[in-house]
Every structure is written in C-alpha cells, then in structure tokens.
Design a protein around this motif. Structure first.
Motif, mmCIF file in Angstrom:
data_model
loop_
_atom_site.group_PDB
_atom_site.id
_atom_site.type_symbol
_atom_site.label_atom_id
_atom_site.label_comp_id
_atom_site.label_asym_id
_atom_site.label_seq_id
_atom_site.Cartn_x
_atom_site.Cartn_y
_atom_site.Cartn_z
ATOM 1 N N ALA A 166 0.763 -1.246 -0.215
ATOM 2 C CA ALA A 166 0.086 0.015 -0.017
ATOM 3 C C ALA A 166 1.522 1.205 -0.016
ATOM 4 N N GLU A 167 0.255 2.638 -1.102
ATOM 5 C CA GLU A 167 0.977 3.837 -0.667
ATOM 6 C C GLU A 167 1.145 4.584 0.446
ATOM 7 N N ASP A 168 0.262 4.124 1.171
ATOM 8 C CA ASP A 168 -0.021 5.101 2.451
ATOM 9 C C ASP A 168 1.397 4.437 3.367
ATOM 10 N N THR A 169 1.914 3.709 3.647
ATOM 11 C CA THR A 169 2.710 3.148 4.686
ATOM 12 C C THR A 169 4.232 3.776 4.190
ATOM 13 N N GLU A 170 4.529 4.208 3.221
ATOM 14 C CA GLU A 170 5.474 5.033 2.827
ATOM 15 C C GLU A 170 5.444 6.190 3.429
ATOM 16 N N ARG A 171 4.232 6.643 3.196
ATOM 17 C CA ARG A 171 3.635 8.323 3.875
ATOM 18 C C ARG A 171 3.432 8.071 5.581
ATOM 19 N N LEU A 172 3.147 7.380 6.111
ATOM 20 C CA LEU A 172 3.104 7.031 7.388
ATOM 21 C C LEU A 172 4.667 6.834 8.190
ATOM 22 N N LEU A 173 5.839 6.100 7.533
ATOM 23 C CA LEU A 173 6.538 5.892 8.015
ATOM 24 C C LEU A 173 6.962 7.082 8.752
ATOM 25 N N PRO A 174 7.174 8.427 7.987
ATOM 26 C CA PRO A 174 8.119 9.334 8.604
ATOM 27 C C PRO A 174 6.811 9.577 10.186
ATOM 28 N N LEU A 175 5.971 9.354 10.037
ATOM 29 C CA LEU A 175 5.556 9.961 11.743
ATOM 30 C C LEU A 175 5.638 9.341 12.074
ATOM 31 N N PRO A 176 5.423 10.732 13.842
ATOM 32 C CA PRO A 176 5.389 9.741 14.691
ATOM 33 C C PRO A 176 5.020 8.381 15.406
ATOM 34 N N LEU A 177 5.123 7.300 14.637
ATOM 35 C CA LEU A 177 4.390 6.671 15.501
ATOM 36 C C LEU A 177 5.519 4.772 15.582
ATOM 37 N N ARG A 178 4.883 3.745 16.401
ATOM 38 C CA ARG A 178 5.949 2.689 16.474
ATOM 39 C C ARG A 178 4.962 1.570 15.134
ATOM 40 N N PRO A 179 5.727 1.637 15.200
ATOM 41 C CA PRO A 179 5.893 0.094 14.146
ATOM 42 C C PRO A 179 4.102 -1.209 14.230
ATOM 43 N N TRP A 180 4.049 -1.135 15.524
ATOM 44 C CA TRP A 180 3.090 -1.587 16.146
ATOM 45 C C TRP A 180 2.067 -0.951 16.284
ATOM 46 N N GLU A 181 1.558 0.123 15.877
ATOM 47 C CA GLU A 181 0.607 0.849 16.192
ATOM 48 C C GLU A 181 0.130 1.479 14.138
ATOM 49 N N ILE A 182 0.737 1.223 13.740
ATOM 50 C CA ILE A 182 0.258 0.831 12.179
ATOM 51 C C ILE A 182 0.053 -0.025 11.850
ATOM 52 N N SER A 183 0.750 -1.221 12.259
ATOM 53 C CA SER A 183 0.276 -2.386 11.802
ATOM 54 C C SER A 183 -1.290 -3.198 12.747
ATOM 55 N N GLY A 184 -0.938 -2.196 13.861
ATOM 56 C CA GLY A 184 -2.203 -2.941 14.501
ATOM 57 C C GLY A 184 -3.419 -2.019 14.021
#
Lengths: 238, 530
Positions: free
Chosen positions: B90-108
């Motif tokens: 998904a294209e959004d993953t790359e956009r989410l990576l620079p945000l202050p989110l932990r890996p489990w928060e995005i995958s969750g």
C-alpha cells in the motif's frame, strides 16, 4: 494552432464554474504562458484541451482538428505534461518511452535519436533502464517531458512543468521549449513562476474564476496595466 | 493505543465512505444483486439446518463447529492476502513511516481495518449457521453469545496470518530483485497458511473405523474429534451450546494472546520488512539502444501483461485464482478416493471442464479489474491516440491468454484423474475458451463502467474491488442460464456432441452481444468524466 471557443466547464451541477466562456487562439511558433491563482481554472482548461475532460459547452481545436469530433487525430498532434504525473511504477523509463513511441507510431530511428538526445540533455540516460518507481519527482517529470516530445508534436501542453526540476533542468527545459517553438510548433504552459513567464513567453493569458481576464504580450499588458508581471497579476486577480 | 485507533478511524472513513463518486451506482447494483445475496444466505441456512436436523442433538453442534472452522480457514487465507498487501504494497505505508508512530501502532491499525473487512466476509457464513441453530435449539441468550463469538472468531487466524506475513516478508526484503522476492514471499506465506490449515483440519486422517464409531456414539464426540487440533473453535462452540463460560474465557484469552503476539511481531519486524529495497540495481545498460518497434496492439498487450506480471499483488492473485483451484481439487480427489469410478461419463466431464474454462475470466478477476488496475495512471490511457475499442481488445486478449493457460492447467489436472481422450480435452478447451470470450467481455464492461481508480493499496483493485464481485454474479447468471439450457437439452435426450454444438452457437450469440455492447460503451469507458 490552438483554438478555444467559448469553453465552459462547471462542477457540482453547475454551481461552480471552473471555466467560464473562455475564448483563446494560440498561433504556431508561439510560447504561451497561462497564469492564474490556485483554483482559477488553469488545469481544468488544460485537461479539456488535451481531451481528458469534456467541456460542457464550447469547442477545442488542436491544429485545426476538433477534439470532440475527432479526438484521436487531435490527440496525435499533442504532447502533454500533467501537473502531477502518475506513472507506472514497475516498468522502466525506457519501456515507458518505447510504449509511447509505439502508440504514437514514431519510427524507430526518430525515436532513438530523440530519446538519446533528450535523455542526455536531462542527464537521464543512465536511469532509463531502472523502474520508474525508483525515480525522484524531478526524474519522473523529465521522463514525462521526454515522452511528450517523443512524437515531435505540433502542440505541446505543459501544466506546471518547472515544479520539481532543479535549476539546471529547468533551464534546459526552457531551452528545449524555445527550440520547439522556433521549429514552428506551439508551446502552451501554465506556471506560477511569474519571472519565467515574463521573460520566456511570447504571450500571456491570466485566468481568474474561470474567466480569461487579461491577454496579450508583456508589452501589451504593461501598456494596459503598468508595472511588472507580478504587479499586473496581483492587480487583475485581486 | 490512542494513535492506533486514530489511524484506524482514518482508514475506516477512507475505506467505507459512501460519499465517493459512483457510490450511487454501486448501491443500485447492490440492490439488483440483493436476490442473489438472499439466495446464497438461504442456501447456507438450508445447509446448516440440514445438518442440525440430520444429526442427533448431542452431535448437532458439529454444524456450528464446521461453520467456525470454515470461518477460520477463510480468514487465514483471505486475511493473509489483505494483510500482505496492506503492509507491504500500500502506498500509504511509505507516508506513515516518517510520522511519530510506532511499528505496532501502524500494523495494528491496518490489522483492525482488515478485521472489519473479515467481519463482512464472515457474516454470510456465520449468520445462517447461527440462525439455523437458533431455530432448532432456541435459547434467549443465544444471539448475545453469538455476537461475542462472531467478534472473536477472526482474531486468531488473522493474527496468525499477520505474523506469517511479517516474518516471511522480513526475510525476503532484499534490495535486489525486490518484487521477485516478494512474490516468493507471498507464495511461501501461502504455503505456511495452507500447512496450518491442513494441520488444524487434518485430525480425521488415519483414524480407524472403530475410533470413528466410538466418537459417533459418545455425546459430542464428533465435535471433539473435529475440533481436537484447533481448541479455540471447540471452546467457541461449547460456549454457544453449553453456556460454558470457562470455554469463553479460554477463547477470549487465546484470541487476546494471539493479537498480542501479532502486535509484538509488528513492533519487531514491520519496519524491517517495509524499509529499504527501493534502491535501484547497478549494472546500467545503454538505454536508447534497446528500443524496438511494436504494433499499437502489441504495445498495449505488452503493457497489460507487464502491469500484472510485475506487480506482486496482481500476479499472485491471478496465479492463485487461475491455477490453485484445479490443483487443490486434484490433491483433494487424489487423497480422498482410493479408486475412481470405472465408468465415468467422460463427455459430462468435458462439458463441466468447458463450463469451468468459460467461467475463468470472472474467477481470475483479470478482465473485471482491468481498468481499475490502472488506477491513477489511467490518465495516460485517456490521453494516448488509440481507439478505446483497441485498448479494450488488448485487455481482453491479455485476460484470454491467462484463461487459456488456466484452462490448460485445469485440463491437465483432469486428465491426471480421468483417462479422457485428447480430442475430448481439446473440445472442452475450444468450447470453454470460446465461451470465456463473452464472459470476459461482460466482466470488462462491468469494470469499464464502474472502475475503482482511486486506490492506494493494490489489493483494493483486485480482491477488494466490487466490480470483481458484480462480474462474478453477472457472469454466473449468464453461465447459469446456459447450464440450465444444457441440462434441459440433456434431459430431452439430445446427444452430447449436439449439446456441445448448441453450446458453441449459444456462446457465439453471447460473444457477439456482449462484444457489441462493450464496443458501444468503449468511448464512455475511456472518455467519460470520472
């Protein structure tokens, strides 16, 4: 020649007039700068010119061909660089150009010569065998420009072509566009960079709220409004 | 957790917003398809009601267990695809990576979004199973318990699918040949999921007749037998049927542990599976020298094939839809029967094979997502000076090529099971392929008129695309009518070769009618405003 006659386009069931009764002619050999504030109707006009959007009313003629009546022939005369080029990520630059060469039926020798020359000019030769997904925004922009020039179109339409280009590439692009116009072809482009428009274009048009509110050479505009292009722009669009 | 829910809300709004353009058409289509949906629900209801009626009351929960286990299998396999796509493509993953989110928060957050999708997928299966049970064994608290079980059923298999996806993709995230390794990764993940499924359902193998009889006679014995390898399903059924709250606690705790483990893997591996790999490989060649000229149709066909083959999500979806069903059927048949009937009516098998091949375009979803797959790059197709009919023809040809290959694989599998003569197989291939053209045209028309071009996750263009479902139902209706006619003809004693001839004629009419309709709509597909 580009002929736009009473071109009109509305959104939201006619509530928002994006382009309002726009009439304009651009002659061969001209570099035409299309200016306007954000949301003025520049991109909508350009999309109608290239046949991606159908006008509600009015007519678009490209090199004497009516876009509504004979879209394929009109499109064959065109090269288009969109403002935000979304390209196939997983094909390579050279495959993209080969695809365009095939669908625009550009002979092999012409194609090779143009790709070689333009890619060299834009320092893109080494990147062409790589997938487009790995390109930077500027590289993508250069690739789209090469693609648009591949068929040596009679009319070249560019929407914000300088965005994302480094100063050197921007300079080179201007040189290429000048050369294209010198060969008797039309260059029509929209931009927000007023200095470029002022020094580079033969004629300028300013659109606001869908209406063409100013049109002429720099000298003609100065005679009507006075000042430099920035002052003219601010005055007519306020 | 707050950030996970915030991101989840965003995903839900994005995924389930009905304000988008074209949703009115979709609502009308859904309304038109309502009879089919009701038909499916009724069919499932009758199936489960049949089980509950046929079995003695102490063995009847077997039906509920079958429903829960099937739900698990569906979530494990479908969820795996959705998660792989959402995590790694998904294209959004790359956009989410620079945000202050932990890996489990995005995958969750991605996990929760897919969980909602899974609820929608499971509803048509579990609702009839529960409703039929309630009819036979009324219990005032049943629906409350049913909702609880329904909410937790997909958690364990989806967590397992997520963990598989994270672990495998972590190790195939190689910078060189990234897409190739990702296809390998998807296939490995699928194999692992199949192995888990095999182990969870594989308890019956090797059981003696005496053991089976003893299970049959013991109250709940069959249920215990089937649920032995996957206790959470057993606990869910015990809670539903026997009000066993301890079983509920076990089920919920196990689900929570699985979700926790998934989040742990997410924290540990998600970024490592996503980051990097976008680098370009070395060894650059001279570009311009490699140009060669193709015809316009050749160039369009090349594009169609390249866009599918080079996108791991599109490729694996097509491979699996086209080649997996006959392979699975082959192995199931092989392992399930010691001896095949001696006098198998080959002509009927050929007829069935022809029907299967004709249905491949809607099963593969290749033509029914052909426009949607172009996504935001569709502007180029609208710009190029190529007649819309020719563009559609290239899409039809590309999907027909896939149908042909899928048909050949299916026939090879069939030949491995039954000694059908070669001319019979060729006849099935010819008639089936001929019929598939009309079905492909119909599927292409559906996607052409209502494409989903605004996706960021490629899975949304394929499995998550409603046009695939609409085409499947419309294609099913078309082929269903023809199948009904064939059955009637056979019933009237028409000789089988004549039935093939009739089918050829009927398919010809279908091909002509759908082709004409598609041709007429072609300018609308490419030039109408979107």
């Amino acid at each position: 020649m580009i002929e736009l006659v009473s071109l009109t386009k509305s959104y939201n069931k006619g509530q928002i007039k994006a382009v309002d009764d726009l009439t304009l002619t651009v002659e061969p050999g001209e570099i035409f700068g299309f200016l306007g504030p954000n949301g003025a109707g520049k991109t909508t006009t350009i999309k109608m010119m290239v046949g991606v959007l159908a006008p509600d009313k009015g007519q678009v003629k490209i090199a004497g061909i009516d876009m509504a009546k004979n879209p394929l022939a009109a499109k064959k005369k065109l090269g288009y660089v969109p403002d935000n080029p979304d390209l196939y990520q997983r094909i390579t630059g050279e495959e993209y150009l080969a695809f365009l060469g095939d669908v625009y039926e550009v002979p092999l020798e012409e194609r090779q010569e143009r790709i070689g020359r333009l890619a060299e000019t834009f320092s893109l030769t080494a990147a062409l065998p790589d997938p487009i997904g790995s390109y930077s925004h500027g590289m993508r922009q250069k690739l789209v420009v090469i693609g648009a020039l591949l068929s040596d179109p009679e009319v070249l339409i560019l929407d914000e072509p300088m965005v994302g280009l480094d100063p050197k590439s921007s300079h080179l692009l201007k040189e290429i566009l000048r050369e294209h116009a010198r060969a008797g072809k039309i260059v029509f482009f929209s931009t927000h960079v007023l200095e470029v428009a002022e020094r580079f274009c033969h004629r300028l048009g300013i659109i606001n709220h869908g209406k063409l509110i100013a049109l002429g050479t720099m000298e003609e505009l100065q005679a009507s409004y006075g000042g430099n292009l920035e002052e003219i722009f601010l005055e007519v669009t306020q | 957790m707050k950030k996970t829910f915030a991101l989840w809300r965003l995903y839900l709004r994005n995924n389930f917003s009905f304000r988008e353009r074209g949703s009115k058409v979709h609502r009308w289509l859904l309304l038109l398809l309502l009879p089919s949906i009701i038909g499916f629900l009724t069919l499932f209801y009758q199936f489960f009601a049949g089980i509950y009626q046929a079995l003695p009351s102490h063995q009847a929960p077997l039906g509920l267990l079958v429903a829960v286990l099937s739900a698990n299998a569906i979530v494990l396999l479908f969820g795996l695809f959705y998660l792989l796509s959402a995590f790694f493509f998904a294209e959004d993953t790359e956009r989410l990576l620079p945000l202050p989110l932990r890996p489990w928060e995005i995958s969750g957050a991605k996990f929760l979004t897919i969980l909602v999708n899974e609820y929608i997928t499971l509803l048509p299966l579990l609702l009839p199973a529960f409703a039929a049970w309630w009819q036979f064994y009324p219990d005032p608290l049943f629906w409350l318990k049913g909702v609880l079980v329904f909410l937790f059923v997909p958690v364990i298999p989806l967590s397992a699918a997520g963990a598989i996806a994270l672990v495998v993709m972590r190790f195939v995230n190689l910078p060189k040949g990234r897409d190739f390794w990702r296809v390998v990764g998807i296939l490995i993940s699928l194999l692992i999921a199949f192995a888990i499924q095999y182990l969870a359902m594989g308890v019956q193998r090797g059981i003696t007749q005496e053991e089976l009889l003893s299970h049959l006679l013991t109250p709940g014995g069959l249920v215990d037998l089937l649920g032995r390898n996957y206790p959470p399903a057993l606990w869910a059924v015990r809670f539903l049927v026997q009000n066993d709250f301890l079983a509920l606690v076990g089920f919920v705790l196990f689900s929570a542990a699985a979700a926790g483990l998934f989040l742990f893997f997410g924290q540990l591996l998600f970024f490592k599976g996503v980051v990097g790999g976008g680098e370009v490989s070395g060894g650059r060649r001279k570009a311009a020298a490699r140009q060669r000229v193709r015809s316009v149709l050749g160039a369009l066909l090349w594009r169609e094939i390249a866009l599918v083959v080079r996108n791991p999500v599109f490729l694996t979806n097509s491979l699996i839809n086209l080649f997996l069903p006959p392979v699975i059927l082959f192995f199931l048949w092989r392992s399930g029967t010691e001896s095949l009937p001696a006098q198998v009516p080959f002509a009927y098998l050929e007829l069935g094979a022809a029907g299967y091949i004709a249905s491949l375009p809607v099963l593969s979803v290749l033509p029914s997502t052909a426009i949607s797959r172009e996504g935001k790059q569709f502007w180029l197709s609208r710009l190029i000076p190529v007649p819309p009919k020719l563009q559609l023809l290239s899409k039809l040809l590309a999907s027909s090529l896939a149908t042909f290959l899928g048909g050949v694989v299916g026939l090879v599998m069939l030949r491995a099971l039954f000694p059908i003569p070669l001319e019979g197989l060729l006849l099935a291939l010819f008639i089936g392929f001929w019929g598939s053209l009309g079905v492909g045209e119909l599927a292409l028309l559906v996607d052409g008129l209502w494409p989903n071009l605004e996706w960021t996750d490629p899975q949304k263009a394929m499995k998550g695309n409603l046009t695939g479902l609409y085409a499947m139902l419309l294609g099913g209706l078309y082929l269903g009518i023809l199948a009904f006619l064939v059955v009637k003809l056979l019933g009237w004693g028409v000789e089988i070769r004549s039935v093939f001839l009739c089918l050829f004629v009927l398919f010809s009419f279908g091909n002509f009618a759908f082709g004409r309709l598609l041709g007429r709509q072609a300018p609308r597909v490419y030039w109408q405003e979107r």
